[in-house]
Design an enzyme around this catalytic site. Sequence first.
Site, PDB file in Angstrom:
ATOM      1  N   SER A  61       0.806  -1.223   0.000  1.00  0.00           N
ATOM      2  CA  SER A  61       0.000   0.000   0.000  1.00  0.00           C
ATOM      3  C   SER A  61       0.839   1.273   0.000  1.00  0.00           C
ATOM      4  CB  SER A  61      -0.963  -0.010   1.174  1.00  0.00           C
ATOM      5  OG  SER A  61      -0.266  -0.303   2.356  1.00  0.00           O
ATOM      6  N   ASP A  67      -3.302   5.788  11.967  1.00  0.00           N
ATOM      7  CA  ASP A  67      -2.399   5.233  10.965  1.00  0.00           C
ATOM      8  C   ASP A  67      -1.172   6.136  10.796  1.00  0.00           C
ATOM      9  OD1 ASP A  67      -1.108   4.436   8.599  1.00  0.00           O
ATOM     10  OD2 ASP A  67      -2.975   3.851   7.609  1.00  0.00           O
ATOM     11  N   HIS A  99       0.782   5.049   6.536  1.00  0.00           N
ATOM     12  CA  HIS A  99       0.435   5.633   5.232  1.00  0.00           C
ATOM     13  C   HIS A  99       0.440   7.157   5.301  1.00  0.00           C
ATOM     14  CE1 HIS A  99      -1.367   1.542   5.189  1.00  0.00           C
ATOM     15  NE2 HIS A  99      -0.788   1.539   4.005  1.00  0.00           N
TER      16      HIS A  99
END
Length: 358
Positions: free
Chosen positions: A114, A335, A338
């Site tokens: 990702s 998070d 990311h």
Amino acid sequence: MGSPLLLICSISLIICSFSLKEATAGVSKSTYQKLSSGCDIFAGHWVYDESYPLCNSSSCTFYNNMFDCAKSGRPDKLYLKYRWQPTCCDLPRFDALNFLSKMKGKRILFVGDSLALNQWQSLACMIQSGAPAPHTTLVSKDPLHSFLFPEYGVNISYYLSHYLVDIVSEPTGRALVLDSIKQADVWLGVDILLFNSWHWWIRNDDMKGWDYIREGNMVFKDMNRTLAFLQGMKTWAKWSDAKVDTSKTTVFFQGISPTHYRGIEWNGRDTETCRGQTQPLLGSTYPGGSLPVVALLANVLESMERPPYLLNITTLSQLRKDAHLSIYSPRGGNDCSHWCVAGLPDTWNLLLYAALFF
Ligand SMILES: *[C@@H]1O[C@H](CO)[C@@H](O)[C@H](O)[C@H]1NC(C)=O
Ligand SMILES: *[C@@H]1O[C@H](CO)[C@@H](O)[C@H](O)[C@H]1NC(C)=O
Ligand SMILES: *[C@@H]1O[C@H](CO)[C@@H](O)[C@H](O)[C@H]1NC(C)=O
Ligand SMILES: *[C@@H]1O[C@H](CO)[C@@H](O)[C@H](O)[C@H]1NC(C)=O
């Protein structure tokens, strides 16, 4: 008092004075050709720039809304306003139309986890907000997702592969096979390939996708994950040397993308994370130092016959504790792995652009 610092400054002034002369000669292509050959674009610092961001997520098609922090309610905007300033040269400005016309009839493929998705999404967004309303089609079917710009015949795709090497279903379970990379042949034939891997190698949860690790006839219930990663990357490196025709395909490897879960790394409180951070670190070095895996990966890449171009984003991203999704994503949680788009990955793409064309 302060003389060691003065000494460092005057040394860097001497080093930089050569390329500064070139930089002031004008923003011509040849200037940047000289600069990119003589200048380490990954050494530098972040500066405030009113003209930023490079893309505006409100004019972008998203594959999912995972990285669109603005849409997920992130209230602060300062993190969008930082430009990467290499120590000894200036980066070109990102010109979406120039990018599309240089890439006419060509294919770019991001392959990885990702974090590759993050960069792919950012590149699509930079093109969509920079070119005058280009017609965009998103074709999505796991594991391949493609942004097509039909007027230019440009195809920018992302292929999901967490480990690059194969996961094979066997009667005894799912094997992460360190010396097998059969899935890779579908990545051949494009003009630009960009790979990444790492974060999934250190996962321990049920999501990790394998039950045991295999290499040749040896089966391991588990093993040192850094060593497993390096074996996997050596398999990738052998494949790339043997199969990629580098006269047709330019290969990049995205450096390790850092996380920010431990404030102690940037001289913050022990309990501090990326959450609530609104500004980058303003020096050129990260107080927490390098990640051990960075040098190990660099060794694997350097030992190749035809090494890829290492998009060395690790240090510049370590300085961006403010640029993560944190709580501003549809997935919830905090998070610190990311990154928001618009945001830091736009700079990764600006560096890719500089490396490709200047
Ligand atoms: C990547 O860039 C950082 C910052 O300039 C530098 O310290 C490091 O040595 C570079 N790594 C590689 C493998 O070139
Ligand atoms: C993005 O575009 C929207 C709509 O044009 C505008 O309201 C917003 O201020 C822009 N955001 C940034 C960060 O430039
Ligand atoms: C776009 O590129 C990908 C990766 O090379 C390829 O598999 C796919 O078929 C292409 N899509 C179109 C519509 O050409
Ligand atoms: C795993 O291997 C790496 C590389 O040799 C080493 O630095 C690290 O200490 C090892 N980790 C463990 C938990 O043994």
